[in-house]
Design a protein around this motif. Structure first.
Motif, PDB file in Angstrom:
ATOM      1  N   UNK A 183      17.491  30.551 -43.102  1.00 15.61           N
ATOM      2  CA  UNK A 183      17.330  30.562 -41.651  1.00 15.61           C
ATOM      3  C   UNK A 183      17.340  29.115 -41.144  1.00 15.61           C
ATOM      4  N   UNK A 184      18.168  28.844 -40.136  1.00 11.37           N
ATOM      5  CA  UNK A 184      18.186  27.522 -39.508  1.00 11.37           C
ATOM      6  C   UNK A 184      18.064  27.690 -37.999  1.00 11.37           C
ATOM      7  N   UNK A 185      17.430  26.721 -37.338  1.00 16.99           N
ATOM      8  CA  UNK A 185      17.355  26.732 -35.881  1.00 16.99           C
ATOM      9  C   UNK A 185      17.035  25.332 -35.382  1.00 16.99           C
ATOM     10  N   UNK A 186      17.366  25.090 -34.116  1.00 15.45           N
ATOM     11  CA  UNK A 186      17.073  23.825 -33.461  1.00 15.45           C
ATOM     12  C   UNK A 186      15.835  24.009 -32.582  1.00 15.45           C
ATOM     13  N   UNK A 187      14.922  23.048 -32.672  1.00 15.40           N
ATOM     14  CA  UNK A 187      13.663  23.088 -31.921  1.00 15.40           C
ATOM     15  C   UNK A 187      13.696  21.974 -30.887  1.00 15.40           C
ATOM     16  N   UNK A 188      13.603  22.341 -29.601  1.00 14.21           N
ATOM     17  CA  UNK A 188      13.655  21.362 -28.516  1.00 14.21           C
ATOM     18  C   UNK A 188      12.244  21.087 -28.017  1.00 14.21           C
ATOM     19  N   UNK A 189      11.830  19.807 -28.133  1.00 13.22           N
ATOM     20  CA  UNK A 189      10.477  19.396 -27.739  1.00 13.22           C
ATOM     21  C   UNK A 189      10.583  18.225 -26.760  1.00 13.22           C
ATOM     22  N   UNK A 190       9.508  17.919 -26.020  1.00 15.76           N
ATOM     23  CA  UNK A 190       9.542  16.760 -25.112  1.00 15.76           C
ATOM     24  C   UNK A 190       9.895  15.481 -25.861  1.00 15.76           C
ATOM     25  N   UNK A 191      10.772  14.678 -25.279  1.00 16.01           N
ATOM     26  CA  UNK A 191      11.221  13.471 -25.936  1.00 16.01           C
ATOM     27  C   UNK A 191      10.122  12.450 -26.152  1.00 16.01           C
TER      28      UNK A 191
ATOM     29  N   UNK B  10       7.259  12.985 -27.377  1.00 17.76           N
ATOM     30  CA  UNK B  10       6.430  13.306 -28.541  1.00 17.76           C
ATOM     31  C   UNK B  10       6.685  12.306 -29.671  1.00 17.76           C
ATOM     32  N   UNK B  11       5.650  12.074 -30.490  1.00 16.19           N
ATOM     33  CA  UNK B  11       5.828  11.240 -31.665  1.00 16.19           C
ATOM     34  C   UNK B  11       6.544  12.047 -32.748  1.00 16.19           C
ATOM     35  N   UNK B  12       7.110  11.336 -33.710  1.00 12.75           N
ATOM     36  CA  UNK B  12       7.769  12.004 -34.827  1.00 12.75           C
ATOM     37  C   UNK B  12       6.774  12.897 -35.565  1.00 12.75           C
ATOM     38  N   UNK B  13       5.534  12.395 -35.713  1.00 12.29           N
ATOM     39  CA  UNK B  13       4.525  13.168 -36.440  1.00 12.29           C
ATOM     40  C   UNK B  13       4.214  14.488 -35.733  1.00 12.29           C
ATOM     41  N   UNK B  14       4.091  14.433 -34.398  1.00 10.32           N
ATOM     42  CA  UNK B  14       3.770  15.659 -33.658  1.00 10.32           C
ATOM     43  C   UNK B  14       4.914  16.677 -33.763  1.00 10.32           C
ATOM     44  N   UNK B  15       6.146  16.173 -33.639  1.00 10.22           N
ATOM     45  CA  UNK B  15       7.290  17.067 -33.764  1.00 10.22           C
ATOM     46  C   UNK B  15       7.382  17.660 -35.165  1.00 10.22           C
TER      47      UNK B  15
END
Length: 306
Positions: free
Chosen positions: A250-258, A260-265
């Motif tokens: 299973x693959x998917x793209x996750x869109x988060x606020x830009x 955000x830190x790398x750690x949070x994402x």
């Protein structure tokens, strides 16, 4: 992570050996029933048991290969080997159907009297009960471990059971009525039924080899999980799924606020991946993080991205 997904894969080869033992037993019993009666209907039933044996042997080989660990040449594992087993069994079923139809047509134009029918039917019924018991075991284990090889074997055995029931009833009617032509007609009906079973197995195997998506209910379970995150302002796209034997990818793209830190994402991605593995056991999940504000994030939906 679910208890099932944490457990190490269980070897299923012993169930293939069970299928082999059942096939050998039913070949002997049904062959004996045919020798006793001379019924072409019972002969067609015995021929299908040879297909069961060949399919079980192929399943054993492919299960052993599928259980081999991933290596440099096969980094995604060997799970697809199971599809070769089910496709091979489907092909053998098609060959058996043609053989049965050929024998039945010959007997239709040259009817032969049946002998020792009562004993032959008892022997055939015993063989059918063996197949029924083994089919139930294989179906339960195949569904539990998502093994198409064992499910294919189980479906074939259940088809064999229903075929045997029809043959037993038909031969019984020939015995009671004296309509010798009914034996050949029944064998032709068996051939058609086997033909359909073989086609279904070949089609399902082709779907697996062509990377068909996971079943709709599993995709809905993933979407239901993602819906909770969408309510928190996140977004997802490019969800792609495929089945490879007992394992799902299973693959998917996750869109988060830009912002955000790398750690949070990363932490969010790990949480989502664990949630998907919980609803789809034995799945390998890969996520790709993107900034939700960037229009370029929506430019990578196609498989052939330019």
């Amino acid at each position: 992570m679910s208890e099932q997904s944490r457990k190490a894969p269980v070897s299923l080869q012993r169930y293939a050996w069970l299928s082999i033992a059942a096939a050998v037993s039913t070949i002997l019993l049904k062959g004996w029933a045919w020798q006793l009666t001379g019924s072409v209907g019972l002969l067609s039933d015995a021929i299908e048991s040879f297909v069961n044996l060949a399919g079980a042997l192929m399943a054993l080989w492919m299960l052993a290969l599928a259980e081999a660990p991933a290596d440099d040449k096969h980094p995604h594992g060997h799970g697809k080997a199971e599809y070769f087993s089910s496709a091979f069994e489907g092909f053998l079923i098609l060959v058996a159907a043609v053989s049965i139809a050929y024998a039945a047509l010959g007997r239709l134009f040259d009817p032969q009297p049946l002998e020792s029918v009562s004993v032959g039917l008892v022997v055939s019924l015993t063989a059918s009960l063996i197949n029924l018991a083994v089919a139930r075991v294989l179906m339960a284990v195949g569904r539990q471990h998502n093994s198409i090889s064992l499910e294919a074997d189980a479906h074939h055995l259940m088809s064999d059971v229903w075929t045997s029931v029809g043959v037993i009833l038909g031969v019984g009617l020939v015995w009671l009525t004296g309509w010798l032509w009914l034996d050949a007609v029944l064998a032709l009906a068996v051939a058609i039924n086997i033909l359909w079973t073989g086609w279904q197995l070949v089609r399902r195997s082709a779907d697996g080899l062509l990377d068909a998506a996971l079943p709709a209910e599993q995709v809905r379970a993933i979407e239901s999980l993602l819906a909770g995150y969408r309510e928190r302002g996140l977004a997802f796209h490019a969800l792609r799924t495929r089945q490879s034997g007992a394992r799902a990818f299973i693959t998917l793209h996750v869109l988060v606020p830009g912002e955000w830190t790398v750690q949070r994402g990363h932490d969010l991605a790990e949480e989502i991946e664990a949630g998907i593995r919980a609803v789809v056991p034995r799945s390998h999940v890969l996520t790709h993080l993107e900034p939700i504000e960037d229009a370029g994030s929506l430019a990578d939906l196609d498989l052939d991205r330019r």
